[in-house]
Write a protein that holds these residues in place. Structure first.
Motif, short mmCIF file in Angstrom:
data_model
loop_
_atom_site.label_atom_id
_atom_site.label_comp_id
_atom_site.label_asym_id
_atom_site.label_seq_id
_atom_site.Cartn_x
_atom_site.Cartn_y
_atom_site.Cartn_z
N TYR A 164 0.82 -1.20 0.00
CA TYR A 164 0.00 0.00 0.00
C TYR A 164 0.86 1.26 0.00
N ALA A 165 2.06 1.17 0.60
CA ALA A 165 2.98 2.31 0.54
C ALA A 165 3.32 2.65 -0.91
N GLY A 166 3.43 1.63 -1.75
CA GLY A 166 3.68 1.87 -3.17
C GLY A 166 2.52 2.58 -3.84
N LEU A 167 1.31 2.22 -3.45
CA LEU A 167 0.12 2.86 -4.02
C LEU A 167 0.09 4.35 -3.68
N LEU A 168 0.57 4.70 -2.49
CA LEU A 168 0.60 6.10 -2.07
C LEU A 168 1.77 6.86 -2.70
N LEU A 169 2.94 6.22 -2.73
CA LEU A 169 4.14 6.91 -3.17
C LEU A 169 4.25 7.01 -4.69
N GLY A 170 3.71 6.03 -5.41
CA GLY A 170 3.87 5.99 -6.85
C GLY A 170 3.45 7.27 -7.56
N PRO A 171 2.21 7.71 -7.37
CA PRO A 171 1.77 8.94 -8.05
C PRO A 171 2.60 10.16 -7.66
N VAL A 172 3.06 10.20 -6.40
CA VAL A 172 3.88 11.34 -5.95
C VAL A 172 5.22 11.35 -6.67
N ILE A 173 5.84 10.18 -6.79
CA ILE A 173 7.14 10.09 -7.45
C ILE A 173 7.01 10.44 -8.94
N VAL A 174 5.95 9.95 -9.57
CA VAL A 174 5.72 10.28 -10.98
C VAL A 174 5.56 11.79 -11.15
N GLY A 175 4.80 12.43 -10.24
CA GLY A 175 4.62 13.87 -10.32
C GLY A 175 5.93 14.62 -10.16
N PHE A 176 6.77 14.16 -9.23
CA PHE A 176 8.07 14.81 -9.02
C PHE A 176 8.95 14.69 -10.26
N LEU A 177 9.01 13.48 -10.83
CA LEU A 177 9.82 13.27 -12.02
C LEU A 177 9.28 14.07 -13.21
N SER A 178 7.96 14.17 -13.29
CA SER A 178 7.36 14.92 -14.40
C SER A 178 7.71 16.39 -14.33
#
Length: 400
Positions: free
Chosen positions: A339-353
């Motif tokens: 579930y930590a991945g479900l929370l962190l994934g979109p945040v990391i993608v946004g940061f990289l974007s």
């Protein structure tokens, strides 16, 4: 095979359907919640973050709770609470109260998520063959149903308050009825009786943490698709909004198809080999998505991404449940990491974007697919996902 055991399998599947319906109903009405309370995008983000953190906190604390009470008892309390807290969110008149309701909803849902996977593991053990993929297909059915019902509610002009309150009221009797079919969790040691002192707490087997990493990667892929595919299709590939909205349901349809077939494929090829293949297929299909020249090609590839990644998290939960004598604590640990991945994934993608481009940011899903395959390679070689467990006839009859 007893009638009670068949009822337990049906009850476990219906619990996944109900969880998908409740969670999906909240998700589909987020825009309406924003309009009702006049929330900014940042406030909506905070609301979703509070929901996710509530679920994550509960999941992380469930190891000891599951060992003491078992999935059957927890589901009988947490499933109705999830419906009640969804209704509280629907009637919240202000942003602070909506935040509080969102956190409570997340906490109740987190307990349901861990306990329904543990119950699924108990049913798998009693059957002696893989069943978890089919149960997770129930989640997809519930989520898709939530989307269809939400669309119908919006078309009928129902407010978010009426819509979510009706869903919650319908879910309560269903949860009570389904709870009669649950099996007791397996005992942790031979000869241990109910009410006897608990065995000393042991460290988790290392394989549980490997499975947690795999679940983290799989959930991260799912979260990335859910939160970013629409913007990618519209802003990068120039798709109209109506066409861009098709990406996620097509992905979910692929997941449903993959999970419906997953248990049969797993029996034939084994969990380890299937995870390695799924990880590589996820990387390959998502590479097509981020290199597609047009939106229709990317949307078509989303279907195959769903098929590829669909079975990874159910198999991780299933293997975690079979790693020790009691599935609850191990599934709680694997679920919390996932579930930590479900929370962190979109945040990391946004940061990289923000640093580069959205297309490059989404490339993390390709890396995650390769990582799933690499970690799965170190899992024990076994064609069977569970060890058949003798469930006492007396306890089976008590489950009805």
């Amino acid at each position: 095979m007893t009638r009670d055991l068949r009822a337990a399998r049906t009850g476990a599947v219906l619990t996944f359907v109900l969880a998908g319906l409740l969670c999906g109903s909240m998700t589909v009405r987020i825009p309406a919640l924003s309009d009702k309370l006049g929330l900014s995008e940042a406030s909506v983000g905070v609301t979703l973050l509070v929901w996710g953190l509530g679920a994550l906190i509960t999941m992380q604390s469930m190891r000891g709770v599951m060992a003491r009470f078992g999935s059957r008892s927890i589901l009988r309390v947490a499933a109705p609470l999830t419906a009640i807290t969804l209704a509280l969110l629907a009637v919240a008149p202000s942003f602070p109260l909506a935040l509080a309701a969102s956190g409570l909803f997340g906490m109740a849902f987190g307990a349901v998520d861990v306990a329904m996977n543990a119950q699924g593991s108990a049913v798998e053990r009693a059957y002696g063959r893989p069943l978890m993929n089919g149960m997770h297909a129930g989640w997809c059915v519930g989520a898709i149903s939530a989307g269809l019902l939400g669309t119908a509610a919006i078309a009928a002009g129902l407010s978010i308050t009426v819509h979510l309150a009706l869903v919650a009221l319908l879910a309560l009797p269903v949860a009570a009825l389904v709870s009669r079919s649950y099996l007791p969790d397996p005992v942790t040691a031979p000869g241990r009786e109910r009410g006897a002192p608990a065995a000393p707490r042991r460290r988790m087997p290392p394989v549980v943490y490997l499975l947690g990493v795999i679940a983290f990667c799989a959930f991260m892929v799912e979260g990335t698709v859910a939160d970013w595919n629409g913007l990618y299709l519209r802003n990068v590939l120039g798709a109209p909004e109506a066409l861009a909205a098709l990406g996620y349901p097509i992905f979910e349809a692929g997941m449903l198809a993959g999970r419906l077939a997953g248990d049969r494929v797993q029996v034939r090829f084994g969990a380890r080999g299937m995870m390695v293949a799924s990880g590589l297929a996820t990387a390959a299909t998502f590479a097509v998505v981020i290199t597609a020249p047009t939106a229709p090609i990317a949307i078509s590839a989303m279907l195959f991404v769903g098929v590829a990644v669909a079975t990874v998290s159910p198999m991780a939960m299933s293997l975690a449940g079979g790693a020790t004598g009691s599935p609850g604590p191990t599934i709680a640990q694997t679920g919390a990491m996932g579930y930590a991945g479900l929370l962190l994934g979109p945040v990391i993608v946004g940061f990289l974007s923000d640093l580069v481009t959205l297309r490059v940011g989404l490339g993390i899903a390709v890396v995650l697919g390769v990582l799933i395959a690499a970690v799965a390679w170190f899992l024990p070689r076994s064609r069977a996902v569970t060890v058949p467990l003798e469930t006492p006839r007396r306890e089976l009859s008590m489950a009805a």
